[in-house]
Design a protein around this motif. Sequence first.
Motif, PDB file in Angstrom:
ATOM      1  N   ASP A   1      15.032 -46.049  41.606  1.00 45.74           N
ATOM      2  CA  ASP A   1      14.558 -45.083  42.431  1.00 45.74           C
ATOM      3  C   ASP A   1      14.093 -45.367  43.925  1.00 45.74           C
ATOM      4  OD1 ASP A   1      14.007 -42.847  40.649  1.00 45.74           O
ATOM      5  OD2 ASP A   1      12.253 -43.889  39.744  1.00 45.74           O
TER       6      ASP A   1
ATOM      7  N   SER B   1      13.527 -40.334  50.392  1.00 46.57           N
ATOM      8  CA  SER B   1      13.217 -40.934  49.337  1.00 46.57           C
ATOM      9  C   SER B   1      14.067 -40.169  48.367  1.00 46.57           C
ATOM     10  CB  SER B   1      11.746 -40.982  48.778  1.00 46.57           C
ATOM     11  OG  SER B   1      11.108 -41.737  49.797  1.00 46.57           O
ATOM     12  N   GLN B   2      14.709 -41.022  47.158  1.00 49.87           N
ATOM     13  CA  GLN B   2      15.130 -40.259  46.134  1.00 49.87           C
ATOM     14  C   GLN B   2      14.827 -40.695  44.832  1.00 49.87           C
ATOM     15  OE1 GLN B   2      19.577 -40.323  46.009  1.00 49.87           O
ATOM     16  NE2 GLN B   2      19.586 -40.429  43.645  1.00 49.87           N
ATOM     17  N   VAL B   3      13.737 -40.018  44.096  1.00 49.96           N
ATOM     18  CA  VAL B   3      12.920 -40.269  43.121  1.00 49.96           C
ATOM     19  C   VAL B   3      13.379 -39.514  41.938  1.00 49.96           C
ATOM     20  CG1 VAL B   3      10.848 -40.648  42.117  1.00 49.96           C
ATOM     21  CG2 VAL B   3      11.180 -41.095  44.504  1.00 49.96           C
ATOM     22  N   GLY B   4      14.208 -39.971  41.014  1.00 51.53           N
ATOM     23  CA  GLY B   4      14.426 -39.069  39.682  1.00 51.53           C
ATOM     24  C   GLY B   4      15.510 -37.933  40.356  1.00 51.53           C
TER      25      GLY B   4
ATOM     26  N   SER C   1       8.062 -40.586  37.559  1.00 56.19           N
ATOM     27  CA  SER C   1       9.012 -41.676  37.419  1.00 56.19           C
ATOM     28  C   SER C   1       8.568 -42.933  36.798  1.00 56.19           C
ATOM     29  CB  SER C   1       9.523 -42.129  38.961  1.00 56.19           C
ATOM     30  OG  SER C   1       8.278 -42.581  39.738  1.00 56.19           O
TER      31      SER C   1
END
Length: 471
Positions: free
Chosen positions: A334, A344-347, A57
């Motif tokens: 992100d 979590s939401q990463v990419g 990210s």
Amino acid sequence: MGTSASDLHPTPTAIEWDHALIERYNVAGPRYTSYPTAVQFTETWQASDYQAALAASNTQAQPLSLYFHIPFCTTVCFYCGCNKLATKDTSLAAPYVDYLKQEMHLLTQWVDPQRPVEQLHWGGGTPTFLSHPQMQDLMHSTREHFNLRDDDQGDYSIEIDPREVDQTGLALLRHLGFNRVSLGVQDLDPQVQKAVNRIQPYEMTRDVLQSCRDLGFRSLNIDLIYGLPLQTLASFRQTLEQIIELNPDRLSIFNYAHLPERFKPQRRIRAEDLPSAPEKLAILEYSIKRLLEAGYVYIGMDHFARPDDTLAMAQREGWMHRNFQGYTTHANCDLLALGASSISQVGATYAQNHHKREAYESRIAAGEFATLRGLTLSAEDQLRRSLINQLICHFELDGDAFAAEHGIDFAEHFAAELGYLKQHQADGLLIRQGNKLQVTPAGRLLIRSICMVFDAYLDHSALQKAYSRII
């Protein structure tokens, strides 16, 4: 019969209540705070996958959104289904804050800490369970680890319980940089409050809200719940009038799902005290009509906002988004979530921490990520996530523009789904003109049903066990 321009672009706040359609489509289904939903997360996806996503990210260098889960409350509300611990032992919070600080340190080994934090949220539980020194310590550590804005232009919000905060505490929160507040209220009727073990007089809520305004918090949200024990249409009308008088910037009216087999506190609620299904729907119908009459914009599902609120502006201008915190104005961030059970939401990935506080703390104490499970989205997942997000946020989809953006033939790729939508069209929930889809005023309340058509993972035989009803 032809379709007029006004049919394709109805008034943004227009809602049409159709009892027959609601009865037909009011099945259990996801709320789509993510796609795929958390049901699809797998425990084969582990901390190493999350670390790789964080490192990748950095090449995109998008801004960050930080979420901190504070899982403590001093008393238990019987309706609650949140991951929390009800305790009077405030000493439990001190080690937990230390674990959050350690988790931040772990994260900054993988993510560039200079990326600006556009959004910050403390949720729970009750974040104001923390003592004032603990709040100061946690925010100070956050500023040490991450690039928080110091111009008061970020969206920095906190959930507060009016029963657990005073003027000094509110002033501290404002000093720490919070500029948005969400107040749990649920219902103002004394009998309902007693039935759910949440005694919170109107005057208490009013005074906290006024203090927030005096201190310069720029957006105030109030949460209500319909379907609670002893609620009636008449009693909730009174609650709603008092809330409208308080004039919050945003308002949420959530559906109470009675699932005592899943949530132990709900076993204290007698099923015979719950409003009937018709009464419950009558409460929602009245609430929507009254809030629109009072000038609120219907954002979607159970959310309303003043026309000048940034959420309403984001919807009008086409940049509203939806994630684990609900509707948001920060689609480009992100999301790094810290604490037990947080997601979590990463990419193109999701990562969820251990649900149990003890397991979370044990992993962090060992110097490891507390990741329990997660998911890396396929290209098809990302395509459908984008489509569902567009529909659930904006009630329309230009299939031709969507196809050009994603390099697909829209009609061919979604041929089966467009076939399934014919029933929604016939029932007046959706208008299709070529590859353009427009949700009608009658369909907006049932948007989750329309989105479910594009969900490739749904096991319709298990919906009742996994999700609450749409309305």
